[in-house]
Design a protein around this motif. Sequence first.
Motif, PDB file in Angstrom:
ATOM      1  N   LEU A  87     -50.853 -61.184 -69.809  1.00  0.00           N
ATOM      2  CA  LEU A  87     -49.664 -60.651 -69.194  1.00  0.00           C
ATOM      3  C   LEU A  87     -48.400 -60.858 -69.959  1.00  0.00           C
ATOM      4  O   LEU A  87     -47.446 -60.151 -70.185  1.00  0.00           O
ATOM      5  N   MET A  88     -48.129 -62.054 -70.762  1.00  0.00           N
ATOM      6  CA  MET A  88     -47.189 -62.598 -71.473  1.00  0.00           C
ATOM      7  C   MET A  88     -47.139 -61.533 -72.852  1.00  0.00           C
ATOM      8  O   MET A  88     -45.990 -60.935 -73.385  1.00  0.00           O
ATOM      9  N   ALA A  89     -48.470 -60.978 -73.165  1.00  0.00           N
ATOM     10  CA  ALA A  89     -48.395 -60.303 -74.559  1.00  0.00           C
ATOM     11  C   ALA A  89     -48.107 -58.980 -74.150  1.00  0.00           C
ATOM     12  O   ALA A  89     -47.334 -58.195 -74.874  1.00  0.00           O
ATOM     13  N   ASP A  90     -48.587 -58.452 -72.906  1.00  0.00           N
ATOM     14  CA  ASP A  90     -48.394 -56.765 -72.568  1.00  0.00           C
ATOM     15  C   ASP A  90     -48.657 -56.935 -71.094  1.00  0.00           C
ATOM     16  O   ASP A  90     -49.655 -56.758 -70.369  1.00  0.00           O
ATOM     17  N   PRO A  91     -47.464 -56.948 -70.261  1.00  0.00           N
ATOM     18  CA  PRO A  91     -47.504 -56.643 -68.788  1.00  0.00           C
ATOM     19  C   PRO A  91     -48.117 -55.354 -68.458  1.00  0.00           C
ATOM     20  O   PRO A  91     -48.960 -55.347 -67.286  1.00  0.00           O
ATOM     21  N   GLY A  92     -48.043 -54.295 -69.098  1.00  0.00           N
ATOM     22  CA  GLY A  92     -48.917 -53.121 -68.890  1.00  0.00           C
ATOM     23  C   GLY A  92     -47.801 -52.390 -68.057  1.00  0.00           C
ATOM     24  O   GLY A  92     -46.861 -52.605 -67.646  1.00  0.00           O
ATOM     25  N   ASP A  93     -48.504 -51.404 -67.284  1.00  0.00           N
ATOM     26  CA  ASP A  93     -47.976 -50.556 -66.269  1.00  0.00           C
ATOM     27  C   ASP A  93     -47.915 -51.165 -64.918  1.00  0.00           C
ATOM     28  O   ASP A  93     -47.337 -50.545 -63.997  1.00  0.00           O
ATOM     29  N   ARG A  94     -48.585 -52.247 -64.526  1.00  0.00           N
ATOM     30  CA  ARG A  94     -48.861 -52.694 -63.316  1.00  0.00           C
ATOM     31  C   ARG A  94     -47.337 -53.361 -63.044  1.00  0.00           C
ATOM     32  O   ARG A  94     -46.478 -53.811 -63.584  1.00  0.00           O
ATOM     33  N   GLY A  95     -46.999 -53.151 -61.444  1.00  0.00           N
ATOM     34  CA  GLY A  95     -45.863 -53.374 -60.907  1.00  0.00           C
ATOM     35  C   GLY A  95     -45.796 -55.111 -61.037  1.00  0.00           C
ATOM     36  O   GLY A  95     -46.907 -55.882 -61.086  1.00  0.00           O
ATOM     37  N   ILE A  96     -44.667 -55.811 -60.963  1.00  0.00           N
ATOM     38  CA  ILE A  96     -44.372 -57.212 -61.087  1.00  0.00           C
ATOM     39  C   ILE A  96     -45.098 -57.727 -60.022  1.00  0.00           C
ATOM     40  O   ILE A  96     -45.504 -59.083 -59.779  1.00  0.00           O
ATOM     41  N   GLU A  97     -45.032 -57.019 -58.668  1.00  0.00           N
ATOM     42  CA  GLU A  97     -45.652 -57.759 -57.302  1.00  0.00           C
ATOM     43  C   GLU A  97     -47.206 -57.887 -57.523  1.00  0.00           C
ATOM     44  O   GLU A  97     -47.724 -58.946 -57.430  1.00  0.00           O
ATOM     45  N   GLU A  98     -47.903 -57.017 -58.149  1.00  0.00           N
ATOM     46  CA  GLU A  98     -49.304 -56.949 -58.334  1.00  0.00           C
ATOM     47  C   GLU A  98     -49.597 -57.964 -59.482  1.00  0.00           C
ATOM     48  O   GLU A  98     -50.535 -58.883 -59.112  1.00  0.00           O
ATOM     49  N   CYS A  99     -48.871 -58.213 -60.350  1.00  0.00           N
ATOM     50  CA  CYS A  99     -48.977 -59.381 -61.365  1.00  0.00           C
ATOM     51  C   CYS A  99     -48.876 -60.684 -60.809  1.00  0.00           C
ATOM     52  O   CYS A  99     -49.571 -61.596 -61.133  1.00  0.00           O
ATOM     53  N   LEU A 100     -47.674 -60.778 -60.012  1.00  0.00           N
ATOM     54  CA  LEU A 100     -47.434 -62.158 -59.567  1.00  0.00           C
ATOM     55  C   LEU A 100     -48.363 -62.580 -58.613  1.00  0.00           C
ATOM     56  O   LEU A 100     -48.917 -63.493 -58.363  1.00  0.00           O
ATOM     57  N   THR A 101     -48.987 -61.380 -57.800  1.00  0.00           N
ATOM     58  CA  THR A 101     -50.246 -61.675 -56.807  1.00  0.00           C
ATOM     59  C   THR A 101     -51.447 -62.210 -57.672  1.00  0.00           C
ATOM     60  O   THR A 101     -51.890 -63.115 -57.102  1.00  0.00           O
ATOM     61  N   GLU A 102     -51.717 -61.429 -58.593  1.00  0.00           N
ATOM     62  CA  GLU A 102     -53.028 -61.805 -59.412  1.00  0.00           C
ATOM     63  C   GLU A 102     -52.720 -63.312 -59.780  1.00  0.00           C
ATOM     64  O   GLU A 102     -53.618 -64.021 -60.019  1.00  0.00           O
ATOM     65  N   ILE A 103     -51.458 -63.741 -60.420  1.00  0.00           N
ATOM     66  CA  ILE A 103     -51.253 -64.981 -61.236  1.00  0.00           C
ATOM     67  C   ILE A 103     -51.346 -65.963 -59.942  1.00  0.00           C
ATOM     68  O   ILE A 103     -52.143 -66.949 -60.183  1.00  0.00           O
ATOM     69  N   ALA A 104     -50.843 -65.594 -58.670  1.00  0.00           N
ATOM     70  CA  ALA A 104     -50.988 -66.574 -57.527  1.00  0.00           C
ATOM     71  C   ALA A 104     -52.488 -66.794 -57.261  1.00  0.00           C
ATOM     72  O   ALA A 104     -52.850 -68.119 -56.760  1.00  0.00           O
ATOM     73  N   ARG A 105     -53.186 -65.809 -57.096  1.00  0.00           N
ATOM     74  CA  ARG A 105     -54.698 -65.988 -56.736  1.00  0.00           C
ATOM     75  C   ARG A 105     -55.268 -66.874 -57.515  1.00  0.00           C
ATOM     76  O   ARG A 105     -56.092 -67.658 -57.608  1.00  0.00           O
ATOM     77  N   SER A 106     -55.061 -66.324 -58.930  1.00  0.00           N
ATOM     78  CA  SER A 106     -55.943 -67.137 -60.017  1.00  0.00           C
ATOM     79  C   SER A 106     -55.696 -68.783 -59.966  1.00  0.00           C
ATOM     80  O   SER A 106     -56.476 -69.435 -60.086  1.00  0.00           O
ATOM     81  N   ALA A 107     -54.216 -68.934 -59.858  1.00  0.00           N
ATOM     82  CA  ALA A 107     -53.673 -70.284 -59.957  1.00  0.00           C
ATOM     83  C   ALA A 107     -54.111 -71.227 -58.648  1.00  0.00           C
ATOM     84  O   ALA A 107     -54.692 -72.442 -58.922  1.00  0.00           O
ATOM     85  N   ALA A 108     -54.133 -70.524 -57.588  1.00  0.00           N
ATOM     86  CA  ALA A 108     -54.628 -70.916 -56.330  1.00  0.00           C
ATOM     87  C   ALA A 108     -56.256 -71.310 -56.640  1.00  0.00           C
ATOM     88  O   ALA A 108     -56.618 -72.509 -56.144  1.00  0.00           O
ATOM     89  N   LEU A 109     -56.929 -70.682 -57.065  1.00  0.00           N
ATOM     90  CA  LEU A 109     -58.546 -70.655 -57.154  1.00  0.00           C
ATOM     91  C   LEU A 109     -58.619 -71.793 -58.362  1.00  0.00           C
ATOM     92  O   LEU A 109     -59.472 -72.759 -58.171  1.00  0.00           O
ATOM     93  N   PHE A 110     -57.749 -71.766 -59.241  1.00  0.00           N
ATOM     94  CA  PHE A 110     -57.995 -72.872 -60.557  1.00  0.00           C
ATOM     95  C   PHE A 110     -57.684 -74.229 -59.993  1.00  0.00           C
ATOM     96  O   PHE A 110     -58.444 -75.118 -60.445  1.00  0.00           O
ATOM     97  N   TYR A 111     -56.542 -74.312 -59.323  1.00  0.00           N
ATOM     98  CA  TYR A 111     -55.973 -75.767 -58.840  1.00  0.00           C
ATOM     99  C   TYR A 111     -57.161 -76.307 -57.854  1.00  0.00           C
ATOM    100  O   TYR A 111     -57.434 -77.519 -57.936  1.00  0.00           O
ATOM    101  N   ASP A 112     -57.718 -75.381 -57.064  1.00  0.00           N
ATOM    102  CA  ASP A 112     -58.635 -75.809 -56.047  1.00  0.00           C
ATOM    103  C   ASP A 112     -59.796 -76.315 -56.637  1.00  0.00           C
ATOM    104  O   ASP A 112     -60.344 -77.375 -56.317  1.00  0.00           O
TER     105      ASP A 112
END
Length: 213
Positions: A87-112
């Motif tokens: 995402l840092m290299a290329d956020p692409g065409d996805r909306g920021i809410e979609e990106c932040l949601t994906e980050i939050a989900r991945s982070a929640a699972l990673f920390y778990d």
Amino acid sequence: MRQALTPTDRTNVTPSSPAAPTRTRILDAAEELMGSIGLVRATTKEIARAAGCSEAALYKHFSSKEELFVAVLQERLPALGPLLRDLMADPGDRGIEECLTEIARSAALFYDASTPIGASLFADPALLRRHRDGLRPMGAGPHQPLRELAAYLRTERAHGRIHPDANPDAAAALLLGACFQRAFLRHFLGEAPEPADAFATALARTLLAGIGR
């Protein structure tokens, strides 16, 4: 991720397949042991025995337990670092809410998944210091996701998709801090919190309400 073993099972850990490559079997055993008895008690000797190889063979693939720990985080746990770097290299065409949601989900699972592995380090300050010193040359550590998320948010701010006065470092700390707190409470209380998808959606929307345009 496979079912975690109880501490009494640690000497009976077996790789998923004896025919698997040695490095794979080492990672299998390390993931199981680090997740069940913690990073401190999962020695390279025990990991090698569980992997069905010698400790010398383990060190042919990993120069240290720190390197093995990083490999488990990067290759076996829910992907967080690669997502942030993409995402840092290329956020692409996805909306920021979609990106932040994906980050939050991945982070929640990673920390778990990662919280039980590293928690035991904090019981031994000297070992924590050695582990921290071992991770530094590899450019690894718990601060890296914060830096990468802040960098992604700076990219979004440069594109005008979040408020120009938004603080990327503070926003990154808020999002990842909430994900870590969710994992801590789940393991401490022994109760499953709300599903990761619902948590991630609510967190992303709430954060965006503060930093969005």
